[in-house]
Structures are given as C-alpha cells and as structure tokens.
Design an enzyme around this catalytic site. Structure first.
Site, short mmCIF file in Angstrom:
data_model
loop_
_atom_site.label_atom_id
_atom_site.label_comp_id
_atom_site.label_asym_id
_atom_site.label_seq_id
_atom_site.Cartn_x
_atom_site.Cartn_y
_atom_site.Cartn_z
N SER A 93 0.84 -1.19 0.00
CA SER A 93 0.00 0.00 0.00
C SER A 93 0.88 1.25 0.00
O SER A 93 1.69 1.43 -0.91
CB SER A 93 -0.97 -0.05 1.19
N GLU A 106 -9.62 -4.96 -3.95
CA GLU A 106 -8.89 -4.11 -3.00
C GLU A 106 -9.82 -3.35 -2.05
O GLU A 106 -9.68 -3.40 -0.84
CB GLU A 106 -8.03 -3.10 -3.77
N HIS A 109 -7.89 -5.67 0.18
CA HIS A 109 -6.66 -4.99 0.57
C HIS A 109 -6.10 -5.60 1.85
O HIS A 109 -6.85 -5.85 2.80
CB HIS A 109 -6.98 -3.51 0.78
#
Length: 500
Positions: A186, A313, A409
């Site tokens: 990320s 995600e 995610h």
C-alpha cells in the site's frame, strides 16, 4: 549466538524459534524530535555495553490502535528503529528483505503481527522491518523559513537511512549487503516505488517488491494547502515556528479533525471518498519525479520489480468504514466527476458487473483507481523501459464468521509472510487457516524468497506483447490476464492520481 555487533554498539536478541534469532528495536537514526524535528534523520548515537533488543521500539505518532500492535504514547521519541530476523546468526551471506509497512502514510508500524519475519527467515532470508515517520511528522509540508531546513518527504528519508543502516550492518546478522530487496504494501509499496526513483536511495537495493501500490502523489501546492488546513485545526500558524510549537499529539488530533470534516461533507471533492491527507510530495529534490514517470523514462531499469495487487482491493476499506458509502447512481456520478474519470469508465464497469449493486461497482472502480490499475502500470512501464518486472494478483476468498471474506486490501500480506495463525488476523483472512490456505502461504513465501535470492519468483516476466499475471488462490494458482475490457477503460486515465 544471540549477540551481534553493529556500528553503534552490541545488541542482544532472542530465539524466535529453534532456527531463527530476532533482534528488535535497534536504532538506525536519532529520535526525530526536539531540535531534530522536521529535519532529515540524523545518525543514532553509539552506546556502551550490550543493548537489550528483545522488544519492538516505540511506534511513530498516530491515533490508530491496530489489533495486536502497540499504540503510540505521547513522549515516545526513539521511534526510528529496525528489527532483524536471521537464520544465520553465525555468519553467512544470505539475501536480505527490508519491509516497509503501509497505512496511508498515517498509521501502522513494524510491530504488527502479520509482519513477523520468522517464516521468511526460515525460508533463507535475513528479514528487516522498520518504523519511520508518518502523518504530519513524516509527510506534512513545512514551509521554507529562516534557520534549519525542513525537507519534504521525511518519511522517505527515514527509509533511506534505514537502508543505509542495512548496508553498513547487515553482514553482522548473516545478510549480504549487496543483495537487498526492499518490499512494501500500500503506502509502503508506493514508498518502495518512490525509493526506486530517488537519487538518495540509488545503489542501496537491487530488487523491489510492491504489493497494492497506492497511486496518489501530491504537488507542493496540494501539500501546502493541507498544511494550512491542519495548522488551522491545530490553532497554530502554518509557519515553521508555528508548526514546531504544536506538539506531535496536537498535529495528530488536528489531522484527524480535518479528515473527519472531509468525511462529513459530500461536496468536499475527492477527499470525501478517501480522506487521506498525506502522500509523497513531488518536491523536485527528495522526490524528483513521480514513480510512474521515472520508470517509464528508464530510471529504474537496473532494479528487478515484483508487483502484486488483490482483485477486490477496496472492499476492505468499505468493511472497516474508512470509505464513503456510495449506493446510488446519483452518488456515483459525482464520484466519477470528482476524480476526473474518463467518460464511459463507470458505465463500462456497470456493463461488466450487470447484476452487482452500485456499491460493488463503486468499490471495484475505486480499488482499481487507487491500487490495481496503478500497480499494473508500474510493472508494464518498468518492463517497457528495459527493466525486469513480474506481475501477480491475489484472488483468494472464503466464507468467514461474518460472511464472505474477499480478496481485499491487506489479505495477501499474511500469506506472503507465512503468518496465518494470529487471532488478530482472523477478520482479514476469514477465521482459522485451512490446509489450502497454508499451502498458498507456502507458495507465496517461496516466491518472495526466490525473488529476493535470484530475481525470479517462478513465473514469466512482463514483456512487450503481454501482461500475463500470476494468480494466487487456493484452487490451484494460474497464469491469467485481467479482463482486457476493464483495463481498456483506463486507457485515458491519468496516473499518478493527484489529489485533491
């Protein structure tokens, strides 16, 4: 042997397992507070005697309290530390993997349970994780003034300092300073991409792993406007003197207030949907260009690159309540306008998801906007400019106690580290791991270890004629392409995303 000699002094670790030694909380730079606040990281002071390094160091200023990780306490200052896991405490020259945590440049730390390096060390790596300045301390813009310089991107400079510590010290832990892979997720993955184009980081690593690369960068004007908002919320002038007079705690609280204001105001533009205040600043100095532009120009071709993103995600951000709820077409239209999405893009996703609710269409578009498509482009740009790039996608999902756990995610990281058993990760992966989950983790750990050792994770690299990706799942991994029709919808979209 649990005693190691670094450039600054002797440290003592402990046995994390029968075959791995962990050494935690080693300072790599001086505390960045007091006269050192908002400055480039300075060298850590040496010590005498044996330093006990059996516990993680304090984490950077933040308001987040993440499961299984320590909270920040005002007054904690020695936050610039590294942690090492080594399977070769008696010497050797093993590949080194340096991990940079994510968290929207605002929260997180190296002490999170999914970042334990024991399993990767057992696979033949010396693993290093690190804390760095986040939030305003690390990425807030401090205007120019008289006296000491206050550079932008201080969090990136901390990461460079940690990599220099690795180059100077990792041989004492059995690592090869000439074979370093820097990895992140990320905002940590975006940090990796930034390091690849930064002159200050050149030569400090030869390979890079980037999972779910966050796309936003900020111009100096955007960063300065954010500073004015945070300073107003903190009740201080937006000057070097005013910002320095505000304690880290005050700036954390002020940042949270600004974020909350954006969340509450649907008319506040792109930040209403994901009000992350901080990102790398295109300052022309520390960060001379954005990663995508730098890669396309061939600035990073000497670094091998492994990219991964998950296929769903943004569903995590919705599940934890950090993303605006968009449930009607009337809300979807201004979302597309606020981000300047190409005409027809949202309609194209609707056509590809004909029976999905509006929320799912929004999450699919937003996830590709901020992570998926940008990750794909980084791999492709790197390969087209002459570098070697590998692409993969994480597509594992299962039913959990609270319903379906998607390929969202962060879900890939416990698998890549081989850490599936912590109770803190049950929500992320959907409960206790199955035998198929453990086999998936074994394959992902092996891919990381092989890439760090040789530059080859075990599948074909991206080339000029195709962008074939490795698909990670529990049904038997496959090599597959993301639907070409969806990727084509992004052809006219500009990256990186410049917000707000």
């Amino acid at each position: 042997m649990e005693i190691f000699t670094t450039k600054n002094g002797v440290v003592q670790g402990f046995r994390a397992s029968d075959d791995v030694v962990a050494v935690l909380g080693i300072p790599y730079a001086a505390p960045p507070f007091g006269v050192n606040r908002f400055r480039e990281p300075l060298p850590a002071q040496a010590w005498t005697g044996i330093r006990d390094c059996t516990a993680f160091g304090p984490i950077a200023p933040q308001s987040a309290q993440l499961p299984g990780a320590p909270a920040w306490s005002p007054g904690d200052e020695d936050i610039l530390t590294v942690n090492v896991w080594t399977p070769a405490p008696d010497g050797g020259r093993l590949p080194v993997l340096v991990w940079i945590h994510g968290g929207a440049y605002t929260f997180g730390s190296s002490a999170q349970p999914d970042f334990d390096g024991t399993v990767l060390a057992r696979a033949g790596l010396v693993v290093v994780t690190l804390n760095y300045r986040i939030g305003f301390e690390g990425f807030g813009h401090v205007p120019a003034g008289e006296g000491l310089a206050h550079p932008d991107n201080r969090g990136l400079l901390d990461q460079v300092a940690a990599l220099r510590w690795v180059r100077e010290n990792i041989a004492a832990f059995g690592g090869d300073p000439a074979n370093v892979t820097v990895a992140g997720h990320s905002s940590g993955a975006a940090s990796v991409a930034c390091l690849m184009v930064m002159d200050r980081a050149r030569g400090l690593f030869r390979r890079a792993i980037a999972h779910s690369v966050a796309s936003p960068c900020y111009t100096l004007d955007i960063a300065a406007a954010t500073t004015r908002e945070v300073a107003a919320a903190a009740g201080c002038p937006a000057t070097p003197e005013g910002l320095t007079s505000a304690t880290p705690e005050v700036l954390v609280i002020a940042s949270d207030q600004v974020v909350d204001d954006y969340r509450r105001d649907p008319a506040s533009g792109s930040r209403h949907y994901d009000p992350s205040l901080y990102a790398p600043v295109l300052d022309g100095d520390v960060l001379p260009t954005d990663p995508l532009t730098g890669m396309a120009a061939g600035a990073t071709r000497e670094v091998d690159l492994l990219v991964c993103h998950t296929t769903e995600e943004y569903w995590l951000l919705d599940a934890v309540g950090s993303s605006a709820k968009i449930i009607t077409d009337e809300q979807l239209a201004p979302f597309a306008e606020d981000f300047g999405l190409p005409d027809g893009l949202v309609a194209g996703y609707r056509a590809a998801m004909p029976h999905a609710p509006v929320l799912d269409v929004y999450l699919a578009v937003f996830g590709d906007l901020l992570f998926g498509e940008f990750s794909n482009r980084l791999a492709e740009s790197h390969a087209q400019a002459g570098g070697r790039a590998f692409l993969s996608r994480f597509d594992r999902r299962r039913s959990g106690p609270q319903g379906v756990v998607r390929a969202w995610h962060c879900a890939d990281i416990p698998f890549a580290f081989g850490n599936l058993d912590s109770d803190c990760l049950a929500f992320l992966i959907g409960g206790a791991p199955t035998s198929a989950d453990r086999e998936l983790a074994r394959r992902m750990v092996r891919a990381w270890a092989d890439f760090a050792a040789t530059g080859n994770p075990g599948w074909p690299s991206v080339n000029g004629s195709s962008t074939q990706a490795k698909i990670w799942n529990t049904d038997g991994d496959a090599n597959d392409d993301k639907p070409a029709a969806l990727r084509a919808l992004w052809a006219e979209a500009d990256f990186p995303v410049l917000l707000p």
